[in-house]
Scaffold this motif. Sequence first.
Motif, mmCIF file in Angstrom:
data_model
loop_
_atom_site.group_PDB
_atom_site.id
_atom_site.type_symbol
_atom_site.label_atom_id
_atom_site.label_comp_id
_atom_site.label_asym_id
_atom_site.label_seq_id
_atom_site.Cartn_x
_atom_site.Cartn_y
_atom_site.Cartn_z
ATOM 1 N N MET A 71 33.205 52.107 43.016
ATOM 2 C CA MET A 71 33.083 50.763 43.510
ATOM 3 C C MET A 71 34.324 50.423 44.343
ATOM 4 S SD MET A 71 32.880 47.117 41.476
ATOM 5 C CE MET A 71 31.601 47.657 40.416
ATOM 6 N N LEU A 72 34.078 49.835 45.501
ATOM 7 C CA LEU A 72 35.183 49.397 46.337
ATOM 8 C C LEU A 72 35.768 48.111 45.775
ATOM 9 C CD1 LEU A 72 33.575 49.800 49.882
ATOM 10 C CD2 LEU A 72 35.270 51.283 48.847
ATOM 11 N N PRO A 73 37.065 47.918 45.908
ATOM 12 C CA PRO A 73 37.642 46.655 45.461
ATOM 13 C C PRO A 73 37.298 45.544 46.459
ATOM 14 C CG PRO A 73 39.341 48.048 46.429
ATOM 15 C CD PRO A 73 38.063 48.845 46.410
ATOM 16 N N TYR A 74 36.949 44.387 45.944
ATOM 17 C CA TYR A 74 36.625 43.242 46.789
ATOM 18 C C TYR A 74 37.432 42.036 46.358
ATOM 19 C CZ TYR A 74 32.649 45.796 48.608
ATOM 20 O OH TYR A 74 31.867 46.727 49.221
ATOM 21 N N LYS A 75 37.819 41.271 47.331
ATOM 22 C CA LYS A 75 38.419 39.975 47.067
ATOM 23 C C LYS A 75 37.321 38.950 47.314
ATOM 24 C CE LYS A 75 41.850 36.693 48.638
ATOM 25 N NZ LYS A 75 42.765 36.324 49.703
ATOM 26 N N LEU A 76 37.081 38.095 46.331
ATOM 27 C CA LEU A 76 36.100 37.034 46.485
ATOM 28 C C LEU A 76 36.831 35.721 46.654
ATOM 29 C CD1 LEU A 76 33.492 37.875 43.696
ATOM 30 C CD2 LEU A 76 33.562 38.702 46.048
ATOM 31 N N ARG A 77 36.329 34.890 47.560
ATOM 32 C CA ARG A 77 36.885 33.550 47.715
ATOM 33 C C ARG A 77 35.870 32.653 48.402
ATOM 34 N NH1 ARG A 77 38.275 32.440 52.883
ATOM 35 N NH2 ARG A 77 38.841 34.178 54.239
ATOM 36 N N ARG A 78 36.069 31.361 48.167
ATOM 37 C CA ARG A 78 35.229 30.376 48.820
ATOM 38 C C ARG A 78 35.598 30.332 50.300
ATOM 39 N NH1 ARG A 78 33.984 24.306 46.659
ATOM 40 N NH2 ARG A 78 32.650 23.701 48.392
ATOM 41 N N LEU A 79 34.575 30.343 51.142
ATOM 42 C CA LEU A 79 34.815 30.295 52.581
ATOM 43 C C LEU A 79 35.110 28.862 53.010
ATOM 44 C CD1 LEU A 79 32.000 32.668 53.929
ATOM 45 C CD2 LEU A 79 34.305 33.244 53.154
ATOM 46 N N ASP A 80 35.948 28.718 54.043
ATOM 47 C CA ASP A 80 36.237 27.401 54.600
ATOM 48 C C ASP A 80 35.965 27.436 56.101
ATOM 49 O OD1 ASP A 80 38.530 28.448 55.943
ATOM 50 O OD2 ASP A 80 39.801 27.980 54.228
ATOM 51 N N ARG A 81 36.196 26.327 56.756
ATOM 52 C CA ARG A 81 35.818 26.226 58.169
ATOM 53 C C ARG A 81 36.505 27.276 59.045
ATOM 54 N NH1 ARG A 81 34.844 21.437 59.262
ATOM 55 N NH2 ARG A 81 34.523 21.754 61.470
ATOM 56 N N ASN A 82 37.638 27.800 58.633
ATOM 57 C CA ASN A 82 38.303 28.858 59.400
ATOM 58 C C ASN A 82 37.523 30.168 59.382
ATOM 59 O OD1 ASN A 82 40.539 27.211 60.092
ATOM 60 N ND2 ASN A 82 41.395 27.558 58.061
#
Length: 168
Positions: free
Chosen positions: A1-12
């Motif tokens: 499994m590849l490492p992933y960073k999860l985060r909420r997206l914003d307008r940028n």
Amino acid sequence: MLPYKLRRLDRNDAPSFRDIRLEGLANHPEAFGASLEDEQNEPEARFADRLENGHVIGGFPDDGTLAGIIGISKSKGIKTQHIGSIWGMYVRQTARGTGLSRLLLAAAIDDVATTLRSLRLCVVSSNAQAIRLYKSMGFEEWAVEAEALKVGDTYHDEILMRLEIGSR
């Protein structure tokens, strides 16, 4: 499994969100209620507004490209504010089979677990892999909408699924 960073997206993140959203609509038109024709002419500012006023989680591998998204909405009605919906999920071909879909779904569930009693989604009946994933995460079928979507001359049934989060 590849490492992933999860985060909420914003307008940028609007340019990347627009790209992956349009890719999903183009590659799998049967999987979304929205259409490429409707969304491809929307300005980038509209996608930025969706991120600003909505809730979209993105998955990023080490190279920083957006590899997958999941969109969640909460009902605004007084009588239905205990219900949330997953309105769109898409993982790029290069990230499929890496566990990103499961990570995104788990993050969405975690984000709403304390505020909702039920999380719902629709999945096209021909997408056996997605149905297996949703069932493995506790979602249960509660209805089938026959001919829910028409893509070209082909009708597609949708399975309505829900995950009961809070106690009844």
